[in-house]
Design a protein around this motif. Structure first.
Motif, PDB file in Angstrom:
ATOM      1  N   ASN A 109       0.836  -1.210   0.000  1.00 60.50           N
ATOM      2  CA  ASN A 109       0.000   0.000   0.000  1.00 60.50           C
ATOM      3  C   ASN A 109       0.869   1.257   0.000  1.00 60.50           C
ATOM      4  O   ASN A 109       0.614   2.212  -0.744  1.00 60.50           O
ATOM      5  CB  ASN A 109      -0.909   0.022   1.235  1.00 60.50           C
ATOM      6  CG  ASN A 109      -2.020  -1.003   1.163  1.00 60.50           C
ATOM      7  OD1 ASN A 109      -2.431  -1.405   0.079  1.00 60.50           O
ATOM      8  ND2 ASN A 109      -2.495  -1.434   2.311  1.00 60.50           N
ATOM      9  N   ILE A 110       1.898   1.246   0.842  1.00 57.17           N
ATOM     10  CA  ILE A 110       2.772   2.418   0.971  1.00 57.17           C
ATOM     11  C   ILE A 110       3.636   2.598  -0.275  1.00 57.17           C
ATOM     12  O   ILE A 110       3.775   3.707  -0.800  1.00 57.17           O
ATOM     13  CB  ILE A 110       3.664   2.283   2.234  1.00 57.17           C
ATOM     14  CG1 ILE A 110       2.782   2.266   3.495  1.00 57.17           C
ATOM     15  CG2 ILE A 110       4.682   3.408   2.306  1.00 57.17           C
ATOM     16  CD1 ILE A 110       3.505   1.873   4.762  1.00 57.17           C
ATOM     17  N   LEU A 111       4.197   1.505  -0.775  1.00 55.80           N
ATOM     18  CA  LEU A 111       5.062   1.575  -1.956  1.00 55.80           C
ATOM     19  C   LEU A 111       4.302   2.019  -3.195  1.00 55.80           C
ATOM     20  O   LEU A 111       4.890   2.600  -4.115  1.00 55.80           O
ATOM     21  CB  LEU A 111       5.717   0.212  -2.212  1.00 55.80           C
ATOM     22  CG  LEU A 111       6.773  -0.230  -1.192  1.00 55.80           C
ATOM     23  CD1 LEU A 111       7.189  -1.677  -1.451  1.00 55.80           C
ATOM     24  CD2 LEU A 111       7.994   0.682  -1.235  1.00 55.80           C
ATOM     25  N   ALA A 112       2.995   1.745  -3.227  1.00 56.54           N
ATOM     26  CA  ALA A 112       2.183   2.129  -4.385  1.00 56.54           C
ATOM     27  C   ALA A 112       1.882   3.628  -4.400  1.00 56.54           C
ATOM     28  O   ALA A 112       1.420   4.156  -5.418  1.00 56.54           O
ATOM     29  CB  ALA A 112       0.871   1.344  -4.389  1.00 56.54           C
ATOM     30  N   LEU A 113       2.150   4.330  -3.298  1.00 58.29           N
ATOM     31  CA  LEU A 113       1.853   5.766  -3.229  1.00 58.29           C
ATOM     32  C   LEU A 113       2.945   6.581  -3.903  1.00 58.29           C
ATOM     33  O   LEU A 113       2.811   7.022  -5.017  1.00 58.29           O
ATOM     34  CB  LEU A 113       1.658   6.184  -1.769  1.00 58.29           C
ATOM     35  CG  LEU A 113       0.468   5.539  -1.042  1.00 58.29           C
ATOM     36  CD1 LEU A 113       0.473   5.920   0.434  1.00 58.29           C
ATOM     37  CD2 LEU A 113      -0.838   5.960  -1.699  1.00 58.29           C
ATOM     38  N   SER A 114       4.041   6.783  -3.204  1.00 54.58           N
ATOM     39  CA  SER A 114       5.168   7.520  -3.785  1.00 54.58           C
ATOM     40  C   SER A 114       6.409   7.230  -2.948  1.00 54.58           C
ATOM     41  O   SER A 114       6.318   6.796  -1.799  1.00 54.58           O
ATOM     42  CB  SER A 114       4.898   9.028  -3.819  1.00 54.58           C
ATOM     43  OG  SER A 114       4.881   9.551  -2.501  1.00 54.58           O
ATOM     44  N   GLU A 115       7.574   7.499  -3.522  1.00 54.36           N
ATOM     45  CA  GLU A 115       8.829   7.247  -2.817  1.00 54.36           C
ATOM     46  C   GLU A 115       8.969   8.148  -1.600  1.00 54.36           C
ATOM     47  O   GLU A 115       9.419   7.715  -0.540  1.00 54.36           O
ATOM     48  CB  GLU A 115      10.012   7.459  -3.765  1.00 54.36           C
ATOM     49  CG  GLU A 115      10.109   6.403  -4.854  1.00 54.36           C
ATOM     50  CD  GLU A 115      11.379   6.550  -5.675  1.00 54.36           C
ATOM     51  OE1 GLU A 115      12.269   7.316  -5.254  1.00 54.36           O
ATOM     52  OE2 GLU A 115      11.467   5.905  -6.731  1.00 54.36           O
ATOM     53  N   SER A 116       8.566   9.402  -1.732  1.00 48.80           N
ATOM     54  CA  SER A 116       8.717  10.343  -0.616  1.00 48.80           C
ATOM     55  C   SER A 116       7.858   9.938   0.577  1.00 48.80           C
ATOM     56  O   SER A 116       8.298  10.034   1.726  1.00 48.80           O
ATOM     57  CB  SER A 116       8.350  11.762  -1.075  1.00 48.80           C
ATOM     58  OG  SER A 116       7.026  11.791  -1.595  1.00 48.80           O
TER      59      SER A 116
END
Length: 333
Positions: free
Chosen positions: A221-228
């Motif tokens: 879920n987190i990785l699918a958002l953005s690198e920052s």
């Protein structure tokens, strides 16, 4: 208003029901007939020798292998789409399946093969080929300043896929006719693993990796958002990417080692699942797995019965559906 969790459970039951219906239909179709009214007695051990042979030695192993392979390809595609934040990512499209194919071809053509170890060695050989290919694609798609570029990864993967396809043609051009026939069927996505030994070869990979990916759902879920965002939440970005990429490669390799080069399942199943239950991985992972198994099972059931005597390979049937879907997503993106 229906909650997302309740909607997921209802969809899961619907997909499970459709899968069971497809299995029952598939058992009764084919050159060696097994009437539906004889199905329950045969399962309970009251069938004739022919009925039991058709059910337990021919139909069920192939159906279970197809189901498991579809699940593995779908989950692999979901991981790749999340890691790259690209709905067009798929192990078949970006070259990972081709890496498995070249490794299997080299192993099949040039290494002495023992019948009792060949089946269990194939997933490992396919995994090593896919891993080397994935590492090369990752290397060429990665940029020190901007990180992993989704568009570059897709294009690099497509380029590798074409290059490996050309290399495979060179490899088989001077090979023995029987071995060339096997590799040609593998490339077409023919479900050639149709014995219980193949079930035992692929099942441990899924038994380990499916729970692992479910455990990693929040990370996805987190990785699918953005690198920052991922870095801000304290995620070890490159470590998580590498371990999840390794899992995606292993899932894809275990599947194609017994089904051949099948693309688009990893593209369609995750995308449909997200459209049905949303992008949250805790919800879409089970739906993606069920959709992948169902899609490949339907494709194989139709393909092996639509044309006599050998039918149409499942990989071609999936491509007939998947290629237009890929174009739709491409223009949408």
């Amino acid at each position: 208003m229906m909650t997302a969790k309740r909607k997921q459970r209802i969809l899961f039951v619907i997909l499970l029901t459709l899968t069971l219906i497809t299995i029952i239909i598939g058992i009764g179709l084919g050159p060696a007939s097994l009437s539906y009214d004889r199905l329950i007695p045969t399962i309970l051990g009251n069938g004739t020798f022919k009925e039991e042979f058709v059910l337990f030695s021919i139909r069920l192993p192939r159906i279970i292998i197809t189901l498991l392979a579809g699940m593995a390809l779908a989950l692999s595609g979901l991981i790749l789409q999340s890691l790259t934040r690209n709905d067009l990512a798929d192990p078949g499209i970006i070259g990972i399946n081709a890496g498995s194919g070249i490794a299997i071809s080299i192993f099949f053509l040039y290494f002495p093969i023992q019948a009792d170890t060949f089946i269990y060695a194939l997933p490992i050989v396919a995994f090593l080929g896919a891993l080397v290919t994935a590492c090369l694609i990752y290397f060429f798609a990665y940029d020190k300043e901007t990180g992993l570029q989704p568009a570059r990864l897709t294009l690099t993967g497509v380029g590798f896929s074409f290059a490996i396809a050309g290399l495979m043609i060179v490899l088989i051009s001077s090979a023995d006719r029987a071995k060339v026939d096997f590799i040609a069927k593998w490339i077409a996505g023919n479900i050639w693993g149709d014995d219980w030994l193949f079930v035992l070869a692929i099942l441990p990979w899924l038994a380990i990796l499916i729970p692992y990916i479910i455990y990693k759902a929040n990370r996805l879920n987190i990785l699918a958002l953005s690198e920052s965002v991922a870095v801000g939440l304290g995620i070890a970005l490159e470590k998580e990417r590498r371990t999840l990429l390794l899992a995606a490669v292993a899932l894809s390799a275990s599947a194609v080692s017994v089904t051949g080069g099948i693309a688009f399942i990893g593209l369609m199943a995750p995308h449909i699942a997200k459209a049905l239950v949303g992008p949250r991985h805790q919800l879409c992972i089970p739906i993606t797995i069920m959709l992948g198994g169902l899609l490949l099972l339907v494709a194989d059931t139709i393909g092996r019965n639509i044309v006599d005597p050998n039918g149409i390979p499942a990989g071609i049937m999936v491509s007939l559906i998947g290629a237009p879907y890929f174009m739709y997503l491409l223009f949408k993106e």
